[in-house]
Design an enzyme around this catalytic site. Sequence first.
Site, mmCIF file in Angstrom:
data_model
loop_
_atom_site.group_PDB
_atom_site.id
_atom_site.type_symbol
_atom_site.label_atom_id
_atom_site.label_comp_id
_atom_site.label_asym_id
_atom_site.label_seq_id
_atom_site.Cartn_x
_atom_site.Cartn_y
_atom_site.Cartn_z
ATOM 1 N N HIS A 134 0.876 -1.184 0.000
ATOM 2 C CA HIS A 134 0.000 0.000 0.000
ATOM 3 C C HIS A 134 0.914 1.234 0.000
ATOM 4 O O HIS A 134 2.037 1.185 0.527
ATOM 5 C CB HIS A 134 -0.824 -0.054 1.292
ATOM 6 C CG HIS A 134 -1.882 0.993 1.439
ATOM 7 N ND1 HIS A 134 -1.609 2.294 1.808
ATOM 8 C CD2 HIS A 134 -3.218 0.919 1.290
ATOM 9 C CE1 HIS A 134 -2.745 2.982 1.889
ATOM 10 N NE2 HIS A 134 -3.743 2.169 1.571
ATOM 11 N N ASP A 211 3.265 -4.332 8.066
ATOM 12 C CA ASP A 211 2.038 -3.543 7.969
ATOM 13 C C ASP A 211 0.868 -4.512 8.150
ATOM 14 O O ASP A 211 0.529 -5.276 7.246
ATOM 15 C CB ASP A 211 2.001 -2.857 6.591
ATOM 16 C CG ASP A 211 0.660 -2.197 6.298
ATOM 17 O OD1 ASP A 211 -0.266 -2.315 7.121
ATOM 18 O OD2 ASP A 211 0.543 -1.567 5.224
ATOM 19 N N GLN A 214 -4.386 -5.067 7.122
ATOM 20 C CA GLN A 214 -5.407 -5.963 6.576
ATOM 21 C C GLN A 214 -5.388 -7.327 7.261
ATOM 22 O O GLN A 214 -6.227 -8.171 6.977
ATOM 23 C CB GLN A 214 -5.209 -6.138 5.059
ATOM 24 C CG GLN A 214 -5.370 -4.866 4.265
ATOM 25 C CD GLN A 214 -6.816 -4.366 4.226
ATOM 26 O OE1 GLN A 214 -7.760 -5.087 4.540
ATOM 27 N NE2 GLN A 214 -6.995 -3.115 3.826
ATOM 28 N N LYS A 237 -10.254 -0.578 10.463
ATOM 29 C CA LYS A 237 -10.487 -1.805 9.680
ATOM 30 C C LYS A 237 -10.779 -2.973 10.628
ATOM 31 O O LYS A 237 -11.204 -4.033 10.207
ATOM 32 C CB LYS A 237 -9.263 -2.132 8.816
ATOM 33 C CG LYS A 237 -8.992 -1.044 7.774
ATOM 34 C CD LYS A 237 -7.889 -1.428 6.858
ATOM 35 C CE LYS A 237 -7.260 -0.237 6.164
ATOM 36 N NZ LYS A 237 -8.065 0.337 5.081
ATOM 37 N N CYS A 375 -4.780 2.521 -3.610
ATOM 38 C CA CYS A 375 -3.528 3.036 -3.020
ATOM 39 C C CYS A 375 -2.385 2.057 -3.240
ATOM 40 O O CYS A 375 -1.571 1.809 -2.328
ATOM 41 C CB CYS A 375 -3.686 3.333 -1.534
ATOM 42 S SG CYS A 375 -4.928 4.559 -1.187
HETATM 43 N N1 PLP Z 1 -1.664 -0.507 4.666
HETATM 44 C C1 PLP Z 1 -2.615 -1.245 4.108
HETATM 45 C C2 PLP Z 1 -2.294 -2.618 3.594
HETATM 46 C C3 PLP Z 1 -3.914 -0.730 3.982
HETATM 47 O O1 PLP Z 1 -4.870 -1.458 3.421
HETATM 48 C C4 PLP Z 1 -4.183 0.578 4.479
HETATM 49 C C5 PLP Z 1 -5.518 1.181 4.317
HETATM 50 O O2 PLP Z 1 -6.214 0.922 3.366
HETATM 51 C C6 PLP Z 1 -3.151 1.286 5.093
HETATM 52 C C7 PLP Z 1 -1.894 0.717 5.160
HETATM 53 C C8 PLP Z 1 -3.350 2.641 5.633
HETATM 54 O O3 PLP Z 1 -4.200 2.616 6.758
HETATM 55 P P1 PLP Z 1 -4.690 3.971 7.440
HETATM 56 O O4 PLP Z 1 -5.169 4.851 6.315
HETATM 57 O O5 PLP Z 1 -5.811 3.548 8.332
HETATM 58 O O6 PLP Z 1 -3.547 4.549 8.164
#
Ligand code: PLP
Length: 417
Positions: A134, A211, A214, A237, A375
Amino acid sequence: MNVNPSTRVEEGPLDVPRIRADFPLLARTVHGKPLIYLDSANTSQKPSAVIDAVDNFFRHTNANVARAVHALGEEATSAYESTRDKLARFINAPSRNEIVFTSGTTQAINLVAYSYALPRLKPGDTILVTQMEHHANIVPWQLVCERSGAKLKVAPINEAGELIVERFVELLTPEVKLAAVAHVSNVLGTINPVASLSRECRKRGIPLLVDGSQAGPHLRIDIRALGCDFYALTGHKLFGPTGTGMLWARREHLDAMPPFFGGGEMIREVRFEGTTFADPPHKFEAGTPNIAGFVGLGAALDYVERIGFEKLAAHEGDLLAHATEAMRRVPGLRIIGEAAEKVPVISFLIEGAHAHDLATLLDHEGVAVRSGHHCAHPLMQFYGVAATLRASMAFYNTFDEIDAFIAAMARVRKLLA
Ligand code: PLP
């Protein structure tokens, strides 16, 4: 480890109709049709337990944390801090003091990028990421690379959307100062073999950031078993409020990291000549936080723990298998991401139909799916597409909803033909 009595796992198979009754929003209609919410990877819906916890906090407990000695201040602090204990239990962290509250994964990764990585990076160093990240796990690294003269390296994936582990390991050369990997891909649903990646990184003394955005809603996370150095989660999430999340880091890293934001709450003593800082995690938590949000996140963690990950994952595995099989039968539909280990997230394209057009028409049928680059521009480039549709499920989805989604897709395709 102590088991909190309020989170004792419920007995019996997952009672999906009863679970759905816990999520008020799932009962609404959209464009006059029953809502079929297949966008949980974007943000999850919230159970009444979370909504009530936030509501109750503002009605009965609201006060600032860690500042006031009055009853409200103490109650608010204790409610807010109890989420730190719950998060520590949730990920099996050795200590609650290794849990830094953040506004989400993005802030958690930026904290590591600026406080841990930047002071250590020099020209010639590299940071290793994967092709499926992401933007939140790419851009912060690019920014600190730009400032330090370091470079980003990318571990490749195969056509099925799986990390090529041998290539990842080959890329762990001495210039790599940190590796950063998604536990689960938000686009492909792929579950990465984090424990074995960690082992390879540790053998070479390379810290690994995971990270977990998900992974949190689908997998039991045990950071001791994973063996990584940093783990980031986002609360919204995970059935909690937006603006909540955490960074877990090994204590030795937190001790060595300088503060990122300065302000109230993170100090021991401030003088104009210089300031001394609080111990971790507080030295990273400047300013008034999202107190009610973290109280809500605590309620969300209790809620999923009560259901139990084993039960939740069993239902989600069945949903994934059902949806994948049904989608494979749709003429012209291409699933993007067919890894052997997946959570219930399916990206797809339909021949001759633009992803946004299809998502808009599906919305008119009451079906919420996401369309776009999710993203993850570099991943879209890998597959040679500008956008995909993504159906992402949670334990509150049903087989009937999947069937209704497939039927809706057949109807809207006719409109596009
Ligand atoms: N990393 C992953 C794999 C994601 O799916 C997301 C959000 O869609 C993020 C990071 C970023 O999360 P946040 O916008 O809640 O900080």
